[in-house]
Design an enzyme around this catalytic site. Structure first.
Site, PDB file in Angstrom:
ATOM      1  N   HIS A 150       0.825  -1.214   0.000  1.00  0.00           N
ATOM      2  CA  HIS A 150       0.000   0.000   0.000  1.00  0.00           C
ATOM      3  C   HIS A 150       0.858   1.263   0.000  1.00  0.00           C
ATOM      4  O   HIS A 150       2.014   1.252   0.450  1.00  0.00           O
ATOM      5  CB  HIS A 150      -0.934  -0.001   1.202  1.00  0.00           C
ATOM      6  CG  HIS A 150      -2.039  -1.005   1.091  1.00  0.00           C
ATOM      7  ND1 HIS A 150      -3.108  -1.013   1.953  1.00  0.00           N
ATOM      8  CD2 HIS A 150      -2.247  -2.023   0.218  1.00  0.00           C
ATOM      9  CE1 HIS A 150      -3.927  -2.003   1.611  1.00  0.00           C
ATOM     10  NE2 HIS A 150      -3.414  -2.629   0.573  1.00  0.00           N
TER      11      HIS A 150
ATOM     12  N   GLU B  46       0.679   3.990   1.830  1.00  0.00           N
ATOM     13  CA  GLU B  46       1.104   4.398   3.172  1.00  0.00           C
ATOM     14  C   GLU B  46       2.270   3.536   3.646  1.00  0.00           C
ATOM     15  O   GLU B  46       3.221   4.032   4.257  1.00  0.00           O
ATOM     16  CB  GLU B  46      -0.034   4.250   4.192  1.00  0.00           C
ATOM     17  CG  GLU B  46      -1.325   4.896   3.820  1.00  0.00           C
ATOM     18  CD  GLU B  46      -2.278   3.947   3.098  1.00  0.00           C
ATOM     19  OE1 GLU B  46      -3.470   3.977   3.432  1.00  0.00           O
ATOM     20  OE2 GLU B  46      -1.834   3.188   2.220  1.00  0.00           O
TER      21      GLU B  46
ATOM     22  N   CYS C 249      -6.587   1.736   5.008  1.00  0.00           N
ATOM     23  CA  CYS C 249      -7.251   0.517   5.473  1.00  0.00           C
ATOM     24  C   CYS C 249      -6.854   0.311   6.939  1.00  0.00           C
ATOM     25  O   CYS C 249      -6.003   1.027   7.471  1.00  0.00           O
ATOM     26  CB  CYS C 249      -6.815  -0.678   4.618  1.00  0.00           C
ATOM     27  SG  CYS C 249      -5.106  -1.208   4.879  1.00  0.00           S
TER      28      CYS C 249
ATOM     29  N   CYS D 257      -3.050  -0.358   7.460  1.00  0.00           N
ATOM     30  CA  CYS D 257      -2.257   0.862   7.299  1.00  0.00           C
ATOM     31  C   CYS D 257      -2.523   1.847   8.435  1.00  0.00           C
ATOM     32  O   CYS D 257      -1.606   2.539   8.877  1.00  0.00           O
ATOM     33  CB  CYS D 257      -2.534   1.511   5.943  1.00  0.00           C
ATOM     34  SG  CYS D 257      -1.830   0.562   4.570  1.00  0.00           S
TER      35      CYS D 257
END
Length: 148
Positions: free
Chosen positions: A79, A81, A107, A110
């Site tokens: 991801h 992040e 999410c 994260c």
């Protein structure tokens, strides 16, 4: 007369530019970490360095018809992040007290990483269907702002 963008507008525009590097077939996400108006790291979602991208070999989650927000462990991508945090660790940069500008709501995985990385603020645009993420973030001391 030309109107300069606010700092939030400026950095959010960069997050949207960064997301153009994404190699995910389902959702492109860009992120940028900033402290004292200085860029620390950037990240977009895609396969780990040196590995084949979903753009080239397809998406396992699409093949298995897995709904968004479920079975994240089956995704070969990292991801945006996470890539911001990994880049900071790789280069020895502290994210303590930084702001994370991201095109989409984090999410739940994260969100936990962002909390532990020491971010003080998250600014995002688009929601993500993950109620646990919002619950975790609301209980943290991180200031959350939705950018319009």
């Amino acid at each position: 007369m030309k109107k300069r963008p606010s700092w939030d507008e400026y950095f959010m525009k960069m997050a949207f530019l960064i997301k153009d590097r994404s190699t995910c077939l389902r959702r492109s996400v860009g992120a940028i970490s900033v402290k004292d108006k200085k860029i620390l790291t950037t990240g977009y979602n895609g396969a780990p360095s040196g590995m084949e991208h979903c753009l080239d070999i397809g998406c396992k989650r699409q093949e298995l018809n897995i709904p968004s927000g479920e079975r994240a462990e089956l995704c070969r991508g990292v991801h945006a992040e996470q890539n911001c945090i990994i880049q900071a660790a790789f280069h020895g940069v502290s994210l303590k007290g930084a702001t994370l500008y991201i095109t989409n709501q984090p999410c739940s995985i994260c969100a936990k990483m962002v909390i532990n990385a020491g971010f003080k603020r998250i600014v995002y645009c688009d929601p993500y269907d993950d109620k646990l993420s919002l619950e975790i973030l609301e209980k943290s001391k991180i200031k959350i702002e939705i950018f319009n």
